[in-house]
Motif scaffolding. Structure first.
Motif, PDB file in Angstrom:
ATOM      1  N   GLY A   3      -9.475 -19.617   0.943  1.00  0.00           N
ATOM      2  CA  GLY A   3      -9.462 -18.953   2.313  1.00  0.00           C
ATOM      3  C   GLY A   3      -7.773 -18.829   2.964  1.00  0.00           C
ATOM      4  N   TRP A   4      -6.944 -18.969   2.038  1.00  0.00           N
ATOM      5  CA  TRP A   4      -5.516 -18.733   2.233  1.00  0.00           C
ATOM      6  C   TRP A   4      -5.432 -17.219   2.510  1.00  0.00           C
ATOM      7  CZ3 TRP A   4      -1.031 -16.688   0.328  1.00  0.00           C
ATOM      8  CH2 TRP A   4       0.302 -16.935   1.090  1.00  0.00           C
ATOM      9  N   LEU A   5      -4.530 -16.860   3.719  1.00  0.00           N
ATOM     10  CA  LEU A   5      -4.223 -15.613   3.959  1.00  0.00           C
ATOM     11  C   LEU A   5      -2.639 -15.307   3.691  1.00  0.00           C
ATOM     12  CD1 LEU A   5      -6.723 -14.867   6.867  1.00  0.00           C
ATOM     13  CD2 LEU A   5      -7.105 -14.407   4.479  1.00  0.00           C
ATOM     14  N   GLY A   6      -2.198 -14.339   2.941  1.00  0.00           N
ATOM     15  CA  GLY A   6      -0.712 -14.098   2.905  1.00  0.00           C
ATOM     16  C   GLY A   6      -0.419 -12.623   2.898  1.00  0.00           C
ATOM     17  N   LEU A   7       0.873 -12.425   3.323  1.00  0.00           N
ATOM     18  CA  LEU A   7       1.191 -11.186   3.347  1.00  0.00           C
ATOM     19  C   LEU A   7       2.413 -10.847   2.496  1.00  0.00           C
ATOM     20  CD1 LEU A   7       1.291  -8.246   5.114  1.00  0.00           C
ATOM     21  CD2 LEU A   7       3.066  -9.411   6.380  1.00  0.00           C
ATOM     22  N   VAL A   8       2.216  -9.892   1.584  1.00  0.00           N
ATOM     23  CA  VAL A   8       3.173  -9.592   0.447  1.00  0.00           C
ATOM     24  C   VAL A   8       3.413  -8.207   0.470  1.00  0.00           C
ATOM     25  CG1 VAL A   8       2.400 -11.415  -1.156  1.00  0.00           C
ATOM     26  CG2 VAL A   8       1.385  -9.269  -1.239  1.00  0.00           C
ATOM     27  N   TYR A   9       4.721  -7.863   0.004  1.00  0.00           N
ATOM     28  CA  TYR A   9       4.984  -6.448  -0.224  1.00  0.00           C
ATOM     29  C   TYR A   9       5.859  -5.973  -1.354  1.00  0.00           C
ATOM     30  CZ  TYR A   9       9.818  -7.670   1.499  1.00  0.00           C
ATOM     31  OH  TYR A   9      11.165  -8.309   1.556  1.00  0.00           O
ATOM     32  N   ARG A  10       5.710  -4.904  -1.662  1.00  0.00           N
ATOM     33  CA  ARG A  10       6.676  -4.258  -2.738  1.00  0.00           C
ATOM     34  C   ARG A  10       7.554  -3.530  -2.380  1.00  0.00           C
ATOM     35  NH1 ARG A  10       6.924   0.003  -6.115  1.00  0.00           N
ATOM     36  NH2 ARG A  10       5.401   1.148  -4.992  1.00  0.00           N
ATOM     37  N   ASP A  11       8.817  -3.748  -2.483  1.00  0.00           N
ATOM     38  CA  ASP A  11      10.161  -2.827  -2.359  1.00  0.00           C
ATOM     39  C   ASP A  11      10.093  -1.912  -3.175  1.00  0.00           C
ATOM     40  OD1 ASP A  11      12.500  -3.083  -0.760  1.00  0.00           O
ATOM     41  OD2 ASP A  11      13.298  -2.919  -2.708  1.00  0.00           O
ATOM     42  N   GLY A  12      10.306  -0.583  -2.539  1.00  0.00           N
ATOM     43  CA  GLY A  12      10.172   0.624  -3.141  1.00  0.00           C
ATOM     44  C   GLY A  12      11.242   0.783  -4.007  1.00  0.00           C
ATOM     45  N   PRO A  13      12.553   0.670  -3.701  1.00  0.00           N
ATOM     46  CA  PRO A  13      13.675   1.023  -4.571  1.00  0.00           C
ATOM     47  C   PRO A  13      13.760   0.098  -5.626  1.00  0.00           C
ATOM     48  CG  PRO A  13      14.521   1.039  -2.292  1.00  0.00           C
ATOM     49  CD  PRO A  13      13.091   0.378  -2.326  1.00  0.00           C
ATOM     50  N   THR A  14      13.426  -1.434  -5.580  1.00  0.00           N
ATOM     51  CA  THR A  14      13.581  -2.003  -6.822  1.00  0.00           C
ATOM     52  C   THR A  14      12.001  -2.304  -7.551  1.00  0.00           C
ATOM     53  OG1 THR A  14      13.316  -4.078  -5.419  1.00  0.00           O
ATOM     54  CG2 THR A  14      15.246  -3.222  -5.685  1.00  0.00           C
ATOM     55  N   GLY A  15      11.030  -2.130  -6.769  1.00  0.00           N
ATOM     56  CA  GLY A  15       9.681  -2.546  -7.425  1.00  0.00           C
ATOM     57  C   GLY A  15       9.362  -4.104  -7.442  1.00  0.00           C
ATOM     58  N   ARG A  16      10.253  -4.757  -7.061  1.00  0.00           N
ATOM     59  CA  ARG A  16      10.102  -6.339  -6.737  1.00  0.00           C
ATOM     60  C   ARG A  16       9.050  -6.709  -5.657  1.00  0.00           C
ATOM     61  NH1 ARG A  16      13.584  -9.649  -8.837  1.00  0.00           N
ATOM     62  NH2 ARG A  16      12.091 -11.423  -8.296  1.00  0.00           N
ATOM     63  N   TRP A  17       8.338  -7.595  -6.111  1.00  0.00           N
ATOM     64  CA  TRP A  17       7.322  -8.183  -4.902  1.00  0.00           C
ATOM     65  C   TRP A  17       8.074  -9.447  -4.104  1.00  0.00           C
ATOM     66  CZ3 TRP A  17       2.766  -6.099  -3.669  1.00  0.00           C
ATOM     67  CH2 TRP A  17       2.104  -5.277  -4.650  1.00  0.00           C
ATOM     68  N   TYR A  18       7.726  -9.430  -2.817  1.00  0.00           N
ATOM     69  CA  TYR A  18       8.145 -10.625  -2.090  1.00  0.00           C
ATOM     70  C   TYR A  18       6.874 -11.170  -1.108  1.00  0.00           C
ATOM     71  CZ  TYR A  18      12.869  -8.891  -3.360  1.00  0.00           C
ATOM     72  OH  TYR A  18      13.818  -8.800  -3.958  1.00  0.00           O
ATOM     73  N   LEU A  19       6.955 -12.291  -0.807  1.00  0.00           N
ATOM     74  CA  LEU A  19       5.825 -13.037   0.084  1.00  0.00           C
ATOM     75  C   LEU A  19       6.667 -12.956   1.430  1.00  0.00           C
ATOM     76  CD1 LEU A  19       3.398 -14.526   0.759  1.00  0.00           C
ATOM     77  CD2 LEU A  19       4.758 -16.617  -0.020  1.00  0.00           C
ATOM     78  N   ARG A  74       8.687  -0.012   1.842  1.00  0.00           N
ATOM     79  CA  ARG A  74       7.880  -1.061   1.543  1.00  0.00           C
ATOM     80  C   ARG A  74       6.474  -0.678   1.462  1.00  0.00           C
ATOM     81  NH1 ARG A  74      10.677  -6.095   4.794  1.00  0.00           N
ATOM     82  NH2 ARG A  74      12.864  -5.995   3.860  1.00  0.00           N
ATOM     83  N   GLU A  75       5.730  -1.564   0.824  1.00  0.00           N
ATOM     84  CA  GLU A  75       4.232  -1.290   0.451  1.00  0.00           C
ATOM     85  C   GLU A  75       3.586  -2.822   0.789  1.00  0.00           C
ATOM     86  OE1 GLU A  75       2.134   1.163  -2.540  1.00  0.00           O
ATOM     87  OE2 GLU A  75       1.710  -0.997  -3.284  1.00  0.00           O
ATOM     88  N   TYR A  76       2.975  -2.874   2.085  1.00  0.00           N
ATOM     89  CA  TYR A  76       2.461  -3.924   2.282  1.00  0.00           C
ATOM     90  C   TYR A  76       1.126  -4.213   2.035  1.00  0.00           C
ATOM     91  CZ  TYR A  76       6.430  -5.659   5.147  1.00  0.00           C
ATOM     92  OH  TYR A  76       7.798  -5.910   5.403  1.00  0.00           O
ATOM     93  N   TRP A  77       0.715  -5.467   1.326  1.00  0.00           N
ATOM     94  CA  TRP A  77      -0.848  -6.107   1.164  1.00  0.00           C
ATOM     95  C   TRP A  77      -1.021  -7.265   1.841  1.00  0.00           C
ATOM     96  CZ3 TRP A  77      -4.023  -2.918  -1.831  1.00  0.00           C
ATOM     97  CH2 TRP A  77      -3.554  -1.839  -2.549  1.00  0.00           C
ATOM     98  N   ARG A  78      -2.145  -7.235   2.473  1.00  0.00           N
ATOM     99  CA  ARG A  78      -2.717  -8.576   2.907  1.00  0.00           C
ATOM    100  C   ARG A  78      -3.588  -9.159   1.837  1.00  0.00           C
ATOM    101  NH1 ARG A  78      -1.876  -5.435   7.349  1.00  0.00           N
ATOM    102  NH2 ARG A  78      -0.976  -6.436   9.068  1.00  0.00           N
ATOM    103  N   VAL A  79      -3.215 -10.313   1.322  1.00  0.00           N
ATOM    104  CA  VAL A  79      -4.150 -11.066   0.241  1.00  0.00           C
ATOM    105  C   VAL A  79      -4.784 -12.250   0.805  1.00  0.00           C
ATOM    106  CG1 VAL A  79      -2.544 -10.054  -1.633  1.00  0.00           C
ATOM    107  CG2 VAL A  79      -2.207 -12.170  -0.445  1.00  0.00           C
ATOM    108  N   GLU A  80      -6.160 -12.561   0.051  1.00  0.00           N
ATOM    109  CA  GLU A  80      -6.805 -13.619   0.306  1.00  0.00           C
ATOM    110  C   GLU A  80      -6.869 -14.485  -0.860  1.00  0.00           C
ATOM    111  OE1 GLU A  80     -11.006 -14.969   2.422  1.00  0.00           O
ATOM    112  OE2 GLU A  80     -10.463 -12.668   2.193  1.00  0.00           O
ATOM    113  N   SER A  81      -6.909 -15.742  -0.804  1.00  0.00           N
ATOM    114  CA  SER A  81      -7.289 -16.609  -1.968  1.00  0.00           C
ATOM    115  C   SER A  81      -8.577 -17.300  -1.855  1.00  0.00           C
ATOM    116  CB  SER A  81      -6.234 -17.858  -2.041  1.00  0.00           C
ATOM    117  OG  SER A  81      -6.695 -18.755  -0.860  1.00  0.00           O
ATOM    118  N   PRO A  82      -9.260 -17.747  -2.910  1.00  0.00           N
ATOM    119  CA  PRO A  82     -10.535 -18.252  -2.953  1.00  0.00           C
ATOM    120  C   PRO A  82     -10.621 -19.282  -1.923  1.00  0.00           C
ATOM    121  CG  PRO A  82      -9.886 -17.717  -5.323  1.00  0.00           C
ATOM    122  CD  PRO A  82      -8.866 -17.633  -4.183  1.00  0.00           C
TER     123      PRO A  82
END
Length: 464
Positions: free
Chosen positions: A443-459, A433-441
């Motif tokens: 101020g909302w903070l979320g954690l998303v990741y991209r699954d390596g084998p499928t390329g799909r993104w998940y929250l 997996r490839e994890y990213w921490r994202v922030e909205s304008p």
């Protein structure tokens, strides 16, 4: 050895027979004045109370008045007799002139001399024979020679002669362990549901706390024993988070212990024993530090929460040491056992040392609120492969149980931290997996990741 003393509490004859619930409620009220109370077998309106060794509570007269007052608080007018044996105590409740009658120790035979022979529990044929001989009082029977009574009327006649003489070896209570704070109540007839138990729990707790108070002690662990008909005793442990004399906290714990498992059968009695005792403690507070919360106050405050949400309402994080956020830690229910840890917790500033101590005071670290299952989302990446836009389907916006509430259907990020690439567990299903921490304008903070084998993104979740 302390001489045995027993009290008989009897409602007036015109009073109706008590229903099981009312009888249990009256037993619970009487426990405020005596540690052990049981109904008189075969009598629907009478109780025995063990008042041995209660000289410090006003003596026999003081305990008798306390028993009468306890019955009155429960809504009943009762007569109380106190003596060294059952037959004399029961006879003392027949005096209409006084509500409390005490028979001095060693004076039982003299007291019974003028009492009616009808007070003696004997077979009907023997009673009839004695009446034909003109015997009307206990003194008439006691004046006979015991050998002649046994020769003519056998063992039953000799037993009646002894009772008329104040020689009553009957004792309805089991021997009490010396030095142990305990209280007990019996049910006649035996109960089939736990509802009548609730009427006596408060009296049992009050009696045990009163005994411990005289020794300047408080309970650390209680043992609740349900005596089941034709089966072994059902023993349940009651352990507060800290030794406490808070009757409300102990009553809640006892009720939980009763409701934890169904009754094993018809219950004929219940007892509460102080298994472990703690010394009453008064801590000296630090004038320069926030005081630790009182465990008893915490427990009382959390009672409604436990009642609604169960033991899982108070949980603690268990560190697993795994790399994936979903497997890094779990929540373990602590229930009331976790209150001690909450009370012992220090403010966050006290857990760190150094010159920057003040930075951490009155602040809380961010907490990842994981979703029950990762939520599939659409993510647009920029030229560098960094998440630039997160799109959540609108029909998944409202998650069960409130979820993330007003989460916007399309979230434009303004900043992203990452990537954090995690892989492993090749011996099982394998993870990349490839994890990213994202922030909205907003101020909302979320954690998303991209699954390596499928390329799909998940929250994975969001931060509070």
């Amino acid at each position: 050895m302390t001489p045995r003393r027993i009290a008989c509490i009897r409602l007036p004859d015109p009073a109706p027979a008590l229903e099981p619930g009312a009888r249990a409620a009256l037993s619970g009220a009487l426990l405020a004045a005596a540690p052990r109370v049981i109904p008189v077998r075969g009598h629907p309106r009478a109780f025995w109370a063990d008042v041995t060794g209660m000289e410090g509570h006003g003596g026999d007269a003081g305990v008798g008045r306390a028993l009468a007052a306890a019955a009155e608080r429960a809504g009943w007018t009762a007569r109380v007799g106190v003596a060294g044996c059952c037959i004399a105590a029961a006879a003392a409740t027949r005096e209409r002139a006084v509500p409390v009658r005490v028979v001095p120790a060693g004076r039982e035979a003299a007291y019974l001399r003028r009492r009616s022979l009808a007070l003696i529990p004997i077979p009907a044929d023997l009673r009839h024979s004695l009446e034909l001989l003109g015997m009307r009082t206990c003194g008439d029977l006691a004046a006979l020679v015991p050998a002649e009574v046994e020769l003519r009327f056998g063992n039953e006649g000799l037993r009646a002669w002894r009772l008329a003489h104040g020689d009553d070896t009957r004792w309805p209570f089991r021997p009490a362990a010396p030095g142990i704070a305990a209280a007990e109540a019996d049910f006649e007839p035996a109960i089939e549901t736990s509802e009548p138990l609730r009427f006596v729990l408060g009296g049992l707790i009050g009696s045990v706390l009163g005994q411990l108070e005289g020794r300047q002690r408080i309970p650390a662990r209680l043992r609740l024993v349900l005596r089941v008909e034709d089966a072994a005793d059902d023993v349940r442990e009651v352990r507060p988070a800290r030794p406490t004399a808070d009757a409300r906290v102990l009553a809640d714990l006892c009720r939980r212990a009763v409701d934890a498992e169904p009754l094993a059968g018809r219950v004929r009695g219940v007892s509460l024993v102080a298994e472990e005792e703690g010394t009453a403690r008064a801590d000296q507070l630090d004038a320069f530090a926030a005081p630790a919360p009182d465990p008893g106050a915490l427990h009382s405050a959390l009672l409604p929460v436990f009642a609604r949400w169960g033991e899982g309402a108070l949980s603690t994080a268990v560190h697993n040491g795994a790399h994936l956020p979903g497997e890094h830690a779990d929540w373990a229910p602590k229930g009331s056992d976790g209150i001690a840890a909450v009370a012992d917790a220090r403010p966050s500033g006290e857990e760190r040392s150094g010159e920057d101590n003040h930075v951490f005071r009155n602040t809380l670290p961010l907490c990842l609120r994981r979703l029950p299952e990762p939520l599939a989302v659409e993510v647009r990446v920029d030229a560098e492969g960094r998440p630039a836009q997160v799109d959540i389907p609108s029909h998944q916006n409202a998650l069960p149980g409130g979820g993330i509430g007003g989460f916007p259907p399309r979230l434009w990020k303004t900043r992203a931290e990452g990537p954090e690439r995690i892989s492993g567990a090749w011996w099982a299903r394998g993870t990349a997996r490839e994890y990213w921490r994202v922030e909205s304008p907003e101020g909302w903070l979320g954690l998303v990741y991209r699954d390596g084998p499928t390329g799909r993104w998940y929250l994975e979740g969001w931060y509070d």
